[in-house]
Write a protein that holds these residues in place. Structure first.
Motif, PDB file in Angstrom:
ATOM      1  N   UNK A  41       0.835  -1.209   0.000  1.00  0.00           N
ATOM      2  CA  UNK A  41       0.000   0.000   0.000  1.00  0.00           C
ATOM      3  C   UNK A  41       0.866   1.255   0.000  1.00  0.00           C
ATOM      4  N   UNK A  42       1.954   1.249   0.768  1.00  0.00           N
ATOM      5  CA  UNK A  42       2.864   2.395   0.774  1.00  0.00           C
ATOM      6  C   UNK A  42       3.525   2.592  -0.572  1.00  0.00           C
ATOM      7  N   UNK A  43       3.950   1.513  -1.202  1.00  0.00           N
ATOM      8  CA  UNK A  43       4.558   1.586  -2.529  1.00  0.00           C
ATOM      9  C   UNK A  43       3.572   2.119  -3.546  1.00  0.00           C
ATOM     10  N   UNK A  44       2.355   1.606  -3.511  1.00  0.00           N
ATOM     11  CA  UNK A  44       1.330   2.036  -4.463  1.00  0.00           C
ATOM     12  C   UNK A  44       0.970   3.508  -4.254  1.00  0.00           C
ATOM     13  N   UNK A  45       0.863   3.941  -3.002  1.00  0.00           N
ATOM     14  CA  UNK A  45       0.541   5.337  -2.738  1.00  0.00           C
ATOM     15  C   UNK A  45       1.671   6.268  -3.170  1.00  0.00           C
ATOM     16  N   UNK A  46       2.918   5.850  -2.975  1.00  0.00           N
ATOM     17  CA  UNK A  46       4.052   6.689  -3.364  1.00  0.00           C
ATOM     18  C   UNK A  46       4.142   6.839  -4.875  1.00  0.00           C
ATOM     19  N   UNK A  47       3.843   5.785  -5.605  1.00  0.00           N
ATOM     20  CA  UNK A  47       3.895   5.837  -7.060  1.00  0.00           C
ATOM     21  C   UNK A  47       2.666   6.539  -7.609  1.00  0.00           C
ATOM     22  N   UNK A  48       1.548   6.389  -6.933  1.00  0.00           N
ATOM     23  CA  UNK A  48       0.312   6.992  -7.398  1.00  0.00           C
ATOM     24  C   UNK A  48      -0.524   6.025  -8.214  1.00  0.00           C
ATOM     25  N   UNK A  49      -0.540   4.777  -7.783  1.00  0.00           N
ATOM     26  CA  UNK A  49      -1.324   3.769  -8.492  1.00  0.00           C
ATOM     27  C   UNK A  49      -2.226   3.059  -7.507  1.00  0.00           C
ATOM     28  N   UNK A  50      -3.151   2.245  -8.032  1.00  0.00           N
ATOM     29  CA  UNK A  50      -4.004   1.436  -7.171  1.00  0.00           C
ATOM     30  C   UNK A  50      -3.185   0.312  -6.553  1.00  0.00           C
ATOM     31  N   UNK A  51      -3.640  -0.206  -5.436  1.00  0.00           N
ATOM     32  CA  UNK A  51      -2.893  -1.279  -4.768  1.00  0.00           C
ATOM     33  C   UNK A  51      -3.507  -2.647  -5.024  1.00  0.00           C
ATOM     34  N   UNK A  52      -4.070  -2.859  -6.209  1.00  0.00           N
ATOM     35  CA  UNK A  52      -4.632  -4.163  -6.546  1.00  0.00           C
ATOM     36  C   UNK A  52      -3.529  -5.092  -7.046  1.00  0.00           C
ATOM     37  N   UNK A  53      -3.823  -6.366  -7.047  1.00  0.00           N
ATOM     38  CA  UNK A  53      -2.837  -7.350  -7.499  1.00  0.00           C
ATOM     39  C   UNK A  53      -2.518  -7.168  -8.977  1.00  0.00           C
ATOM     40  N   UNK A  54      -3.512  -6.752  -9.769  1.00  0.00           N
ATOM     41  CA  UNK A  54      -3.292  -6.506 -11.185  1.00  0.00           C
ATOM     42  C   UNK A  54      -2.303  -5.366 -11.385  1.00  0.00           C
ATOM     43  N   UNK A  55      -2.430  -4.315 -10.602  1.00  0.00           N
ATOM     44  CA  UNK A  55      -1.512  -3.178 -10.708  1.00  0.00           C
ATOM     45  C   UNK A  55      -0.103  -3.563 -10.287  1.00  0.00           C
ATOM     46  N   UNK A  56       0.016  -4.379  -9.252  1.00  0.00           N
ATOM     47  CA  UNK A  56       1.338  -4.815  -8.795  1.00  0.00           C
ATOM     48  C   UNK A  56       2.006  -5.680  -9.862  1.00  0.00           C
ATOM     49  N   UNK A  57       1.243  -6.553 -10.501  1.00  0.00           N
ATOM     50  CA  UNK A  57       1.798  -7.388 -11.572  1.00  0.00           C
ATOM     51  C   UNK A  57       2.235  -6.519 -12.747  1.00  0.00           C
ATOM     52  N   UNK A  58       1.409  -5.530 -13.114  1.00  0.00           N
ATOM     53  CA  UNK A  58       1.804  -4.623 -14.192  1.00  0.00           C
ATOM     54  C   UNK A  58       3.041  -3.810 -13.829  1.00  0.00           C
ATOM     55  N   UNK A  59       3.181  -3.430 -12.565  1.00  0.00           N
ATOM     56  CA  UNK A  59       4.373  -2.718 -12.120  1.00  0.00           C
ATOM     57  C   UNK A  59       5.613  -3.575 -12.297  1.00  0.00           C
ATOM     58  N   UNK A  60       5.517  -4.839 -11.929  1.00  0.00           N
ATOM     59  CA  UNK A  60       6.651  -5.757 -12.079  1.00  0.00           C
ATOM     60  C   UNK A  60       6.998  -5.936 -13.552  1.00  0.00           C
ATOM     61  N   UNK A  61       5.983  -6.080 -14.403  1.00  0.00           N
ATOM     62  CA  UNK A  61       6.223  -6.227 -15.843  1.00  0.00           C
ATOM     63  C   UNK A  61       6.879  -4.967 -16.402  1.00  0.00           C
ATOM     64  N   UNK A  62       6.382  -3.798 -16.013  1.00  0.00           N
ATOM     65  CA  UNK A  62       6.968  -2.546 -16.486  1.00  0.00           C
ATOM     66  C   UNK A  62       8.408  -2.382 -16.043  1.00  0.00           C
ATOM     67  N   UNK A  63       8.700  -2.749 -14.804  1.00  0.00           N
ATOM     68  CA  UNK A  63      10.082  -2.662 -14.321  1.00  0.00           C
ATOM     69  C   UNK A  63      10.988  -3.649 -15.046  1.00  0.00           C
ATOM     70  N   UNK A  64      10.458  -4.827 -15.370  1.00  0.00           N
ATOM     71  CA  UNK A  64      11.261  -5.793 -16.140  1.00  0.00           C
ATOM     72  C   UNK A  64      11.544  -5.284 -17.550  1.00  0.00           C
ATOM     73  N   UNK A  65      10.557  -4.623 -18.164  1.00  0.00           N
ATOM     74  CA  UNK A  65      10.785  -4.032 -19.480  1.00  0.00           C
ATOM     75  C   UNK A  65      11.872  -2.961 -19.416  1.00  0.00           C
TER      76      UNK A  65
END
Length: 97
Positions: A41-65
């Motif tokens: 939740x802290x990570x999601x709030x700092x980035x400015x995104x939702x804290x759903x599992x879908x958003x976390x997975x997309x964050x990981x994919x984006x960081x891998x890209x």
């Protein structure tokens, strides 16, 4: 009659010991789960995104890209690096409000 009391007491003691272990593990794992939840939740709030599992997975994919893009640029593969970086930025742009 006396033997039944002994085994009843032994079963009661064993049951209390098992209950203590289960409560201890439940508390420890609950604390770990709360810590992970607070971190996400802290990570999601700092980035400015939702804290759903879908958003976390997309964050990981984006960081891998983005990571693949930097690695490609370090290998002097300019075209591949730019493509990976653009894909990473697109995915990250979808996430950030």
């Amino acid at each position: 009659m006396r033997v039944e009391g002994f085994f009843e007491g032994l079963g009661h003691a064993l049951g209390q010991m098992i209950r203590f272990i289960v409560d201890l593990l439940s508390g420890a794992l609950g604390a770990v789960a709360d810590a992970v939840d607070d971190f996400l939740h802290g990570l999601a709030n700092a980035i400015g995104m939702d804290s759903s599992i879908f958003s976390i997975i997309l964050l990981i994919i984006g960081l891998l890209f983005l990571y693949n893009g930097v690695r490609a640029l370090l290998r002097r593969s300019i075209f591949g690096g730019v493509i990976w970086l653009l894909l990473g930025l697109v995915v990250m742009g979808w996430l950030i409000r």
